[in-house]
Design a protein around this motif. Structure first.
Motif, short mmCIF file in Angstrom:
data_model
loop_
_atom_site.label_atom_id
_atom_site.label_comp_id
_atom_site.label_asym_id
_atom_site.label_seq_id
_atom_site.Cartn_x
_atom_site.Cartn_y
_atom_site.Cartn_z
N GLU A 279 0.85 -1.11 0.12
CA GLU A 279 -0.01 0.08 -0.10
C GLU A 279 1.18 1.46 0.02
OE1 GLU A 279 -3.26 2.56 -0.04
OE2 GLU A 279 -3.21 0.57 -0.16
N ALA A 280 1.98 1.23 0.85
CA ALA A 280 2.94 2.44 0.80
C ALA A 280 3.58 2.42 -0.59
CB ALA A 280 3.68 2.28 2.00
N LEU A 281 3.91 1.37 -1.01
CA LEU A 281 4.65 1.45 -2.23
C LEU A 281 3.77 1.86 -3.59
CD1 LEU A 281 6.99 -1.43 -2.01
CD2 LEU A 281 7.85 0.90 -1.96
N ALA A 282 2.57 1.32 -3.72
CA ALA A 282 1.80 1.50 -4.76
C ALA A 282 0.36 1.89 -4.65
CB ALA A 282 1.73 0.02 -5.50
N GLY A 283 -0.20 1.75 -3.50
CA GLY A 283 -1.64 2.23 -3.23
C GLY A 283 -2.33 1.31 -4.27
N GLY A 284 -3.72 1.64 -4.20
CA GLY A 284 -4.66 0.53 -5.27
C GLY A 284 -4.99 -0.50 -4.79
N ASP A 285 -4.78 -1.47 -5.77
CA ASP A 285 -5.06 -2.82 -5.61
C ASP A 285 -4.18 -3.49 -4.40
OD1 ASP A 285 -6.93 -2.86 -7.70
OD2 ASP A 285 -5.41 -3.86 -8.99
N SER A 286 -5.04 -4.11 -3.52
CA SER A 286 -4.46 -4.62 -2.34
C SER A 286 -3.71 -5.98 -2.48
CB SER A 286 -5.50 -5.08 -1.22
OG SER A 286 -6.50 -5.81 -1.54
N LEU A 287 -2.74 -6.41 -1.70
CA LEU A 287 -1.94 -7.61 -1.84
C LEU A 287 -2.19 -8.64 -1.04
CD1 LEU A 287 0.54 -9.19 -3.11
CD2 LEU A 287 1.96 -7.99 -1.48
#
Length: 452
Positions: A279-287
């Motif tokens: 989330e901190a690196l990319a946001g958007g879709d969850s891992l």
């Protein structure tokens, strides 16, 4: 590439997924109260998080002799970011590999330890490679040294490895994790689409630095499986009795339970940490993060109970799968067949994620690994990041540099300076890597302009 000026005068059928915040069927293994094992939950990743301590492993000096393309190297390191810049095939990754070898006592990209020794060393009568470092840990200063020695074998060169700690010989497993380091390389992208072996190795390498009991159990497991599988084939051929398996089944059940229990516990923590890092690196879709242990029905039901209950249940499953194992001539259930799955926005990351998304996921996994080491061991590892900003847009590059800013010591490699903002370059220690030599560089930051 911006110009660097050197200073003058210087030097099968799984029993179901264990997913994300839960484990098998939503169960979470209870924590084992072993001495030295932290019980606090890992904190989120990123700058500004108060982890309750400020201790970090510190690398003071690295010395190499005949390691890969380095004939001789003696390099001092201070705190902060260290940027190693140079063309391809000059030694940047080799330097990170040497440090990671001291941490894990495993070569991360060599098919054999023979490849770690400079190719000219045997011809010159010096058939060895030496990696040594001065480090400071929470337990005090350490001098670590690993030596790979070559000898002639029946069909070519063979390698043996020895390690010393503060000048005294140690067994390899005793030195694993004394120097904590986390390594990201482009090969980490294979964690998503490569074979299950790579994903098991990811967990094994991490847990080996945290828990010596796990490391020893994993090593014993490999030996027990070799003996058991050999015996299964002899039983199939009528050359051995079934009751001869009892001893090996007992040993396998105990070590398999240890491995599966600790993997499940680690994945539960890593899932949260990796999701936060992503989330901190990319946001958007969850891992999302799934653990798929290869267990029988009894062990699957016992995973939420205790290691002892899991071992007993696994032993029952071994008996139930015996006919299948004899027919296959191999053990068909157990941690040697475990796997992990990664999902992005609810879809399998393998096959759906773009190259940049795969790189971000792989980096999130490594940052989660670093956070878990920090939480379980009580000190932050050194981050080793090989070409980490490649194939990323400007926004992701900024977020990556922000995510690593909280670590006291980071080594980053790159083919050029373009991906790095002027502010980062002004703070970083810069080195030029060329032909197996490393030279401190001056004035690199002044060749760039841009936001910090």
């Amino acid at each position: 590439m911006a110009r660097l000026r050197a200073p003058t005068g210087g030097e099968g059928s799984p029993a179901g997924p264990a997913a994300g915040r839960g484990l098998l069927a939503g169960a979470r293994p209870r924590r084992r109260g072993r001495p030295g094992a932290a019980t606090a939950r890992p904190a989120p990743i990123g700058p500004g998080n108060d982890l309750g301590y400020n201790r970090s492993v510190k690398l003071g000096r690295l010395q190499l002799v005949n390691f890969r393309n380095f004939r001789r190297l003696d390099l001092a390191f201070g705190p902060g970011a260290h940027l190693l810049v140079g063309d391809n095939a000059q030694g940047k990754t080799n330097l990170l590999e040497a440090l990671y070898l001291l941490s894990t006592l495993r070569a991360f990209r060599a098919e054999s330890d023979v490849q770690l020794v400079h190719r000219d060393a045997p011809v010159e009568g010096l058939p060895f490679a030496r990696v040594a470092a001065d480090v400071v840990t929470a337990g005090g200063p350490l001098r670590l040294e690993a030596v790979v020695t070559l000898r002639e074998g029946p069909s070519g060169l063979l390698a043996s490895k020895a390690v010393r700690v503060n000048g005294l010989p140690r067994r390899l497993h005793e030195a694993v994790g004394l120097f904590l380091a986390v390594l990201f390389t482009v090969q980490d992208l294979e964690l998503l689409e490569g074979p299950p072996l790579l994903r098991r190795r990811y967990l094994d390498t991490l847990l080996g630095q945290i828990d010596r009991e796990y490391l020893l159990a994993r090593q014993r497991l490999e030996k027990v499986l070799l003996h058991r599988n050999h015996l299964l084939r002899r039983i199939r051929e009528g050359a051995a009795r079934r009751d001869e398996l009892d001893f090996w089944d007992e040993m396998l059940a105990q070590d398999a339970a240890t491995v599966v229990w600790e993997r499940a516990r680690a994945v539960s923590d890593l899932a949260e940490l990796a999701a936060a890092a992503h989330e901190a690196l990319a946001g958007g879709d969850s891992l999302g993060f799934l653990y798929r242990p290869r267990l029988g029905a009894e062990a699957a039901a016992a995973l939420g109970d205790s290691p002892a209950a899991l071992a007993a249940a696994f032993l029952t499953d071994l008996k139930r799968h015996l006919a299948q194992d004899i027919a296959a001539g191999a053990t068909t259930i157990g941690p040697h067949r475990d796997d992990l799955e990664f999902h992005l926005g609810g879809l399998p990351a393998a096959g759906y994620a773009s190259r940049a998304q795969q790189r971000t996921i792989a980096l999130a996994l490594r940052l989660a690994e670093a956070a878990l080491l920090r939480a379980r061991r009580g000190e932050a590892p050194v981050l080793l990041l090989d070409d980490v900003l490649s194939e990323m847009d400007a926004g992701r590059r900024r977020r990556v540099l922000s995510a690593i800013a909280d670590y006291e010591q980071v080594l980053v490699t790159s083919a050029d300076l373009e991906p790095f903002p002027a502010g980062f370059l002004a703070r970083a220690h810069l080195y030029l890597v060329a032909g197996g030599e490393v030279t401190p560089a001056l004035d690199a930051a002044t060749t760039r302009t841009g936001d910090s």
